[in-house]
Design a protein around this motif. Structure first.
Motif, PDB file in Angstrom:
ATOM      1  N   LEU A   1      29.003  -3.362  19.354  1.00 12.73           N
ATOM      2  CA  LEU A   1      27.738  -3.234  20.067  1.00 12.73           C
ATOM      3  C   LEU A   1      27.527  -4.366  21.071  1.00 12.73           C
ATOM      4  O   LEU A   1      27.828  -5.524  20.790  1.00 12.73           O
ATOM      5  CB  LEU A   1      26.578  -3.239  19.078  1.00 12.73           C
ATOM      6  CG  LEU A   1      26.354  -1.974  18.228  1.00 12.73           C
ATOM      7  CD1 LEU A   1      25.157  -2.181  17.316  1.00 12.73           C
ATOM      8  CD2 LEU A   1      26.118  -0.758  19.113  1.00 12.73           C
ATOM      9  N   PHE A   2      27.001  -4.003  22.247  1.00 11.15           N
ATOM     10  CA  PHE A   2      26.608  -4.994  23.233  1.00 11.15           C
ATOM     11  C   PHE A   2      25.375  -4.469  23.957  1.00 11.15           C
ATOM     12  O   PHE A   2      25.060  -3.271  23.879  1.00 11.15           O
ATOM     13  CB  PHE A   2      27.739  -5.287  24.230  1.00 11.15           C
ATOM     14  CG  PHE A   2      28.046  -4.146  25.163  1.00 11.15           C
ATOM     15  CD1 PHE A   2      27.582  -4.143  26.467  1.00 11.15           C
ATOM     16  CD2 PHE A   2      28.805  -3.056  24.730  1.00 11.15           C
ATOM     17  CE1 PHE A   2      27.865  -3.088  27.325  1.00 11.15           C
ATOM     18  CE2 PHE A   2      29.096  -2.002  25.586  1.00 11.15           C
ATOM     19  CZ  PHE A   2      28.627  -2.017  26.880  1.00 11.15           C
ATOM     20  N   THR A   3      24.672  -5.352  24.630  1.00  9.27           N
ATOM     21  CA  THR A   3      23.418  -4.981  25.285  1.00  9.27           C
ATOM     22  C   THR A   3      23.518  -5.156  26.787  1.00  9.27           C
ATOM     23  O   THR A   3      24.019  -6.176  27.271  1.00  9.27           O
ATOM     24  CB  THR A   3      22.257  -5.845  24.750  1.00  9.27           C
ATOM     25  OG1 THR A   3      22.149  -5.658  23.334  1.00  9.27           O
ATOM     26  CG2 THR A   3      20.943  -5.439  25.401  1.00  9.27           C
TER      27      THR A   3
ATOM     28  N   GLN B   1      22.460   2.434  11.683  1.00  7.05           N
ATOM     29  CA  GLN B   1      22.609   3.109  12.964  1.00  7.05           C
ATOM     30  C   GLN B   1      23.859   2.641  13.707  1.00  7.05           C
ATOM     31  O   GLN B   1      24.548   3.434  14.354  1.00  7.05           O
ATOM     32  CB  GLN B   1      21.368   2.874  13.826  1.00  7.05           C
ATOM     33  CG  GLN B   1      20.106   3.538  13.283  1.00  7.05           C
ATOM     34  CD  GLN B   1      18.889   3.246  14.146  1.00  7.05           C
ATOM     35  OE1 GLN B   1      18.809   2.209  14.802  1.00  7.05           O
ATOM     36  NE2 GLN B   1      17.934   4.165  14.136  1.00  7.05           N
ATOM     37  N   ALA B   2      24.138   1.360  13.600  1.00 11.10           N
ATOM     38  CA  ALA B   2      25.342   0.817  14.238  1.00 11.10           C
ATOM     39  C   ALA B   2      26.593   1.466  13.666  1.00 11.10           C
ATOM     40  O   ALA B   2      27.543   1.769  14.399  1.00 11.10           O
ATOM     41  CB  ALA B   2      25.400  -0.702  14.059  1.00 11.10           C
ATOM     42  N   GLU B   3      26.604   1.713  12.353  1.00 10.98           N
ATOM     43  CA  GLU B   3      27.768   2.347  11.729  1.00 10.98           C
ATOM     44  C   GLU B   3      27.934   3.779  12.217  1.00 10.98           C
ATOM     45  O   GLU B   3      29.057   4.246  12.448  1.00 10.98           O
ATOM     46  CB  GLU B   3      27.609   2.321  10.207  1.00 10.98           C
ATOM     47  CG  GLU B   3      28.807   2.876   9.447  1.00 10.98           C
ATOM     48  CD  GLU B   3      30.086   2.122   9.754  1.00 10.98           C
ATOM     49  OE1 GLU B   3      31.171   2.748   9.647  1.00 10.98           O
ATOM     50  OE2 GLU B   3      30.018   0.924  10.097  1.00 10.98           O
ATOM     51  N   VAL B   4      26.815   4.480  12.404  1.00  7.28           N
ATOM     52  CA  VAL B   4      26.890   5.834  12.945  1.00  7.28           C
ATOM     53  C   VAL B   4      27.453   5.797  14.365  1.00  7.28           C
ATOM     54  O   VAL B   4      28.289   6.635  14.750  1.00  7.28           O
ATOM     55  CB  VAL B   4      25.501   6.498  12.941  1.00  7.28           C
ATOM     56  CG1 VAL B   4      25.531   7.825  13.696  1.00  7.28           C
ATOM     57  CG2 VAL B   4      25.022   6.727  11.516  1.00  7.28           C
TER      58      VAL B   4
ATOM     59  N   ALA C   1      31.735   6.722  18.249  1.00  6.67           N
ATOM     60  CA  ALA C   1      32.683   6.203  19.242  1.00  6.67           C
ATOM     61  C   ALA C   1      34.119   6.528  18.840  1.00  6.67           C
ATOM     62  O   ALA C   1      34.952   6.869  19.688  1.00  6.67           O
ATOM     63  CB  ALA C   1      32.499   4.693  19.402  1.00  6.67           C
ATOM     64  N   ASP C   2      34.420   6.435  17.542  1.00  4.89           N
ATOM     65  CA  ASP C   2      35.764   6.791  17.072  1.00  4.89           C
ATOM     66  C   ASP C   2      36.064   8.259  17.344  1.00  4.89           C
ATOM     67  O   ASP C   2      37.169   8.616  17.791  1.00  4.89           O
ATOM     68  CB  ASP C   2      35.891   6.519  15.565  1.00  4.89           C
ATOM     69  CG  ASP C   2      36.035   5.046  15.244  1.00  4.89           C
ATOM     70  OD1 ASP C   2      36.330   4.278  16.180  1.00  4.89           O
ATOM     71  OD2 ASP C   2      35.847   4.668  14.084  1.00  4.89           O
ATOM     72  N   ALA C   3      35.086   9.099  17.063  1.00  7.59           N
ATOM     73  CA  ALA C   3      35.282  10.529  17.295  1.00  7.59           C
ATOM     74  C   ALA C   3      35.445  10.822  18.785  1.00  7.59           C
ATOM     75  O   ALA C   3      36.315  11.589  19.196  1.00  7.59           O
ATOM     76  CB  ALA C   3      34.093  11.308  16.731  1.00  7.59           C
ATOM     77  N   ALA C   4      34.605  10.201  19.601  1.00 11.62           N
ATOM     78  CA  ALA C   4      34.693  10.392  21.050  1.00 11.62           C
ATOM     79  C   ALA C   4      36.025   9.885  21.583  1.00 11.62           C
ATOM     80  O   ALA C   4      36.594  10.470  22.512  1.00 11.62           O
ATOM     81  CB  ALA C   4      33.534   9.679  21.750  1.00 11.62           C
ATOM     82  N   ALA C   5      36.534   8.816  21.002  1.00 12.41           N
ATOM     83  CA  ALA C   5      37.823   8.265  21.444  1.00 12.41           C
ATOM     84  C   ALA C   5      38.941   9.285  21.268  1.00 12.41           C
ATOM     85  O   ALA C   5      39.802   9.441  22.140  1.00 12.41           O
ATOM     86  CB  ALA C   5      38.145   6.986  20.672  1.00 12.41           C
ATOM     87  N   MET C   6      38.935   9.991  20.148  1.00 13.13           N
ATOM     88  CA  MET C   6      39.968  10.990  19.919  1.00 13.13           C
ATOM     89  C   MET C   6      39.836  12.158  20.893  1.00 13.13           C
ATOM     90  O   MET C   6      40.816  12.671  21.424  1.00 13.13           O
ATOM     91  CB  MET C   6      39.896  11.500  18.481  1.00 13.13           C
ATOM     92  CG  MET C   6      40.179  10.441  17.434  1.00 13.13           C
ATOM     93  SD  MET C   6      41.746   9.564  17.687  1.00 13.13           S
ATOM     94  CE  MET C   6      42.910  10.908  17.594  1.00 13.13           C
ATOM     95  N   ILE C   7      38.602  12.568  21.157  1.00  8.52           N
ATOM     96  CA  ILE C   7      38.373  13.672  22.090  1.00  8.52           C
ATOM     97  C   ILE C   7      38.821  13.274  23.496  1.00  8.52           C
ATOM     98  O   ILE C   7      39.509  14.030  24.186  1.00  8.52           O
ATOM     99  CB  ILE C   7      36.884  14.076  22.082  1.00  8.52           C
ATOM    100  CG1 ILE C   7      36.484  14.634  20.715  1.00  8.52           C
ATOM    101  CG2 ILE C   7      36.598  15.107  23.181  1.00  8.52           C
ATOM    102  CD1 ILE C   7      34.989  14.854  20.545  1.00  8.52           C
TER     103      ILE C   7
END
Length: 528
Positions: free
Chosen positions: A194-196, A237-240, A245-251
């Motif tokens: 996470l970053f802002t 929420q950060a874990e979700v 992000a992991d799922a999106a990375a694979m897609i």
């Protein structure tokens, strides 16, 4: 469930081509089902299976990494038996044994209702959209996914207020280079978690963002975004977000793989379309149409090139910038209406102009693509040139249009008065002269003009400008003096000096024509 089993009769393998499982073996393929899973139904067959041959007594183990399960925090381990032929029957047994099939079936029911999925791009868009919708419902927040260039890929419907940057991103699927640089400067480039991104009202970022980088093996593919106006992000929420992000990375990684396979085929056929052999061009054009890569019909070639003022060699950033600009142009055209070929010193786009809308908007899209090249490369305005050939009736004939586009860009580079974006039809006499070799052109320059070009006088440049303006204005003294902003007396003096140096008679039509053409050649050879 029967529908799901039937759809599982075909799985995808690592090279991303479909195969009938009745003709394959598990010891030859790493089987994947991209429709349903994150890392897919990945059966990692062990060394015993490979060395002794897979049979009913061998058992293989895999773990569910379905992105739906990832977001929901679930993971299931299963054991399946695989037959030596990996037949359709065994594929059905594999599917029937998965404990998470029903969950996946529920989540993807809207996809399955339409049978086999359509094009790859629509599949990726659907999966990312489902991902942000699922994450947004779980977090009860606005969620968006951008690619690495901050181009919007998916966002969920939410009641929260948005700023102008998000609004423009939704409407245009793109943001300015300044915003991209600001996000990267705020930590986006190096972030692993996470970053802002703080508020920047000058750029229109009136709402802060919390970003989660999307990385595959450390390569940055994009970002998942939340708005800070909706509250802080707690650890749950950060874990979700990490799982999303992991799922999106694979897609997105799969998008890259499939896109590269498609582009590889496209590059091969594009090179054939530009071949000097007629039969090869016709075959390539036919294959482009049959494989859905390029619509049949009339087409035109567009060439974009960078030429540093100091004539230095193009850098890797330069080449990438040109490719990015052409890719932007391609993405803004109708689907399957353009093919791209990147070469060491330029990029080429062949565009189908069968649709009237494409013909209408092509020039403005080309100008925008050129601006993107300059923005990405940091080059000056006078270092990027675009040539546009004449349309041809078929893709098989577009080779000639390509040669015209190259010639147009090359001529525009040295004949600055033509502009930065030049159609071949607007080259005029330069188009004809450009077909001759440099040696022939140089030898054709009028001896009198050569004397003027080599004349060592502080006023020689003014004399050249006067001669060119006088000839361009068909010998009209009034218009020439107005164009040069000089008194007629001064103009007559300059014309007498020109005649003395060139030993030409400006009242003679043949001498004027020879000098006029020689001036055009001198510009083409960059002699002045």
């Amino acid at each position: 469930m029967a529908d799901i089993v039937r759809r599982q009769a075909k799985l995808k393998v690592a090279d991303r081509t479909h195969v009938d499982l009745a003709n394959g073996g598990c010891d030859r393929f790493r089987i994947r089902d991209d429709a349903f899973s994150r890392e897919s139904v990945s059966a990692g067959f062990g060394p015993e299976c490979k060395s002794h041959g897979c049979n009913e007594s061998r058992r293989c183990r895999a773990t569910c990494r379905c992105w739906v399960c990832l977001v929901a925090g679930r993971a299931n381990t299963f054991r399946v038996s695989c037959a030596s032929a990996c037949s359709e029957l065994m594929a059905r047994k594999l599917v029937a044994s998965l404990s998470f099939v029903q969950i996946v079936a529920d989540e993807f029911s809207h996809m399955l209702q339409n049978g086999e999925r359509g094009s790859y791009s629509s599949t990726m868009a659907g999966e990312l959209q489902h991902l942000v919708d699922t994450t947004g419902r779980r977090l009860d927040r606005s969620v968006a996914i951008d690619d690495a260039q901050i181009r919007l890929l998916a966002y969920n419907s939410h009641d929260s207020a948005v700023d102008s940057v998000r609004m423009n991103s939704v409407l245009q699927r793109n943001v300015s280079r300044e915003i991209v640089d600001f996000i990267y400067a705020s930590g986006g480039r190096e972030a692993l978690d996470l970053f802002t991104v703080p508020v920047n009202e000058e750029l229109g970022l009136t709402l802060g963002r919390v970003g989660m980088p999307i990385r595959y093996r450390n390569a940055l593919l994009g970002f998942v975004w939340l708005l800070t106006s909706e509250g802080e992000v707690d650890e749950d929420q950060a874990e979700v977000l990490r799982r999303t992000a992991d799922a999106a990375a694979m897609i997105l990684h799969r998008e890259q793989l499939l896109d590269e396979l498609s582009r590889s085929r496209e590059r091969e056929l594009t090179r054939d379309v530009l071949s000097g052999e007629r039969s090869l061009r016709e075959d390539a054009a036919s294959r482009l149409a049959d494989e859905g890569l390029m619509a049949a019909g009339p087409a035109v070639a567009v060439t974009i090139l960078l030429r540093p003022v100091d004539r230095s060699t193009l850098t890797e950033r330069d080449r990438l910038s040109v490719a990015v600009g052409v890719d932007q142009l391609r993405r803004r055209l109708p689907r399957n209406s353009a093919i791209q070929l990147d070469r060491p010193d330029h990029s080429l786009l062949i565009v189908s102009v069968a649709e009237r809308s494409t013909q209408t908007h092509l020039d403005s899209l080309i100008v925008a693509a050129r601006e993107r090249v300059l923005s990405e490369s940091g080059r000056q305005n006078i270092e990027c040139w675009v040539g546009i050939g004449e349309p041809r009736t078929s893709v098989a004939d577009v080779r000639e249009s390509y040669e015209e586009s190259r010639r147009s860009a090359d001529v525009a580079q040295v004949v600055k008065v033509l502009g930065n974006v030049v159609h071949y039809r607007d080259l005029g006499v330069y188009g004809l002269l450009a077909e001759l070799s440099e040696d022939r052109l140089e030898n054709s320059i009028h001896s009198g003009l050569q004397s003027l070009l080599s004349h060592e006088d502080s006023k020689s440049e003014a004399l050249l400008a006067t001669l060119e303006s006088f000839l361009d204005n068909a010998g009209d003294v009034k218009r020439t003096s107005e164009a040069l902003c000089v008194h007629r007396g001064s103009l007559y003096y300059r014309l007498r000096r020109i005649q003395e140096i060139t030993r030409a008679d400006l009242a003679n039509g043949d001498d004027r024509l020879a000098l006029h053409l020689s001036l055009k050649v001198a510009r083409l050879l960059d002699l002045r």
